[in-house]
Design a protein around this motif. Sequence first.
Motif, mmCIF file in Angstrom:
data_model
loop_
_atom_site.group_PDB
_atom_site.id
_atom_site.type_symbol
_atom_site.label_atom_id
_atom_site.label_comp_id
_atom_site.label_asym_id
_atom_site.label_seq_id
_atom_site.Cartn_x
_atom_site.Cartn_y
_atom_site.Cartn_z
ATOM 1 N N ALA A 72 71.027 -36.625 -58.428
ATOM 2 C CA ALA A 72 70.000 -37.589 -58.194
ATOM 3 C C ALA A 72 71.079 -36.959 -56.292
ATOM 4 N N GLU A 73 71.599 -36.474 -55.828
ATOM 5 C CA GLU A 73 71.808 -35.756 -55.080
ATOM 6 C C GLU A 73 71.125 -34.345 -54.634
ATOM 7 N N ARG A 74 70.701 -33.763 -55.920
ATOM 8 C CA ARG A 74 70.230 -32.566 -55.760
ATOM 9 C C ARG A 74 69.000 -32.335 -56.336
ATOM 10 N N GLY A 75 68.137 -34.036 -56.030
ATOM 11 C CA GLY A 75 66.450 -34.173 -56.734
ATOM 12 C C GLY A 75 66.118 -33.232 -58.266
ATOM 13 N N ALA A 76 67.385 -33.241 -58.317
ATOM 14 C CA ALA A 76 67.616 -32.452 -60.239
ATOM 15 C C ALA A 76 67.004 -33.947 -61.835
#
Lengths: 110, 110
Positions: A72-76
């Motif tokens: 989630a932090e990396r938009g992956a």
Amino acid sequence: MTFDHIAQVVPDIAEAVAWYTANVPGTRLLYQDATWAFLEAGGARLAFVLRDQHPGHLAFRVDDADLERLAAERGASVKPHRDGSRSFYLEGPAGQSIEIISYPKGDPFR
Amino acid sequence: MTFDHIAQVVPDIAEAVAWYTANVPGTRLLYQDATWAFLEAGGARLAFVLRDQHPGHLAFRVDDADLERLAAERGASVKPHRDGSRSFYLEGPAGQSIEIISYPKGDPFR
């Protein structure tokens, strides 16, 4: 985050397995089919994959909650795999692929 | 034969170290200069090297007597390194380099 495995792209899965079996004493074959293989050699876990299926990569293991948080932090987006594991990829140094992986159903090879 | 380290060719040593330090919690830097670096990430030891100095490789550790025996069997010549280790290279699957290494003076990074 714990180191989990190395995956290398090879043209022929069986040939790669044969090389390790012949050259690294005590190599244990954990899984093999025509599209990929997984073995333990000298205490490290090595996957062999085909070029059109997975990139070569280093994989680090986290628990499933951390996997969701990091993705989630990396938009992956997290992808499920056939063996029950889930993972996403980061782009590491020099464009190398780094897989962050969790085994919510347990590691099938341990 | 025990798995020892992964070495990856990168264009910029400091950038590779910075990536692991930022992305893999608990990464420990063991050595760094402008030409190579060595770190521990998630329990694995990773070296970063420059293209004109070393090939990317996987390294397996043996004792010095085994190193000499294995090199003789394959007609390979053992080379000493700056840190006291000694090694030779095998050609692994898909042309990948496999280093067989010994640390007769002790492993400087353990």
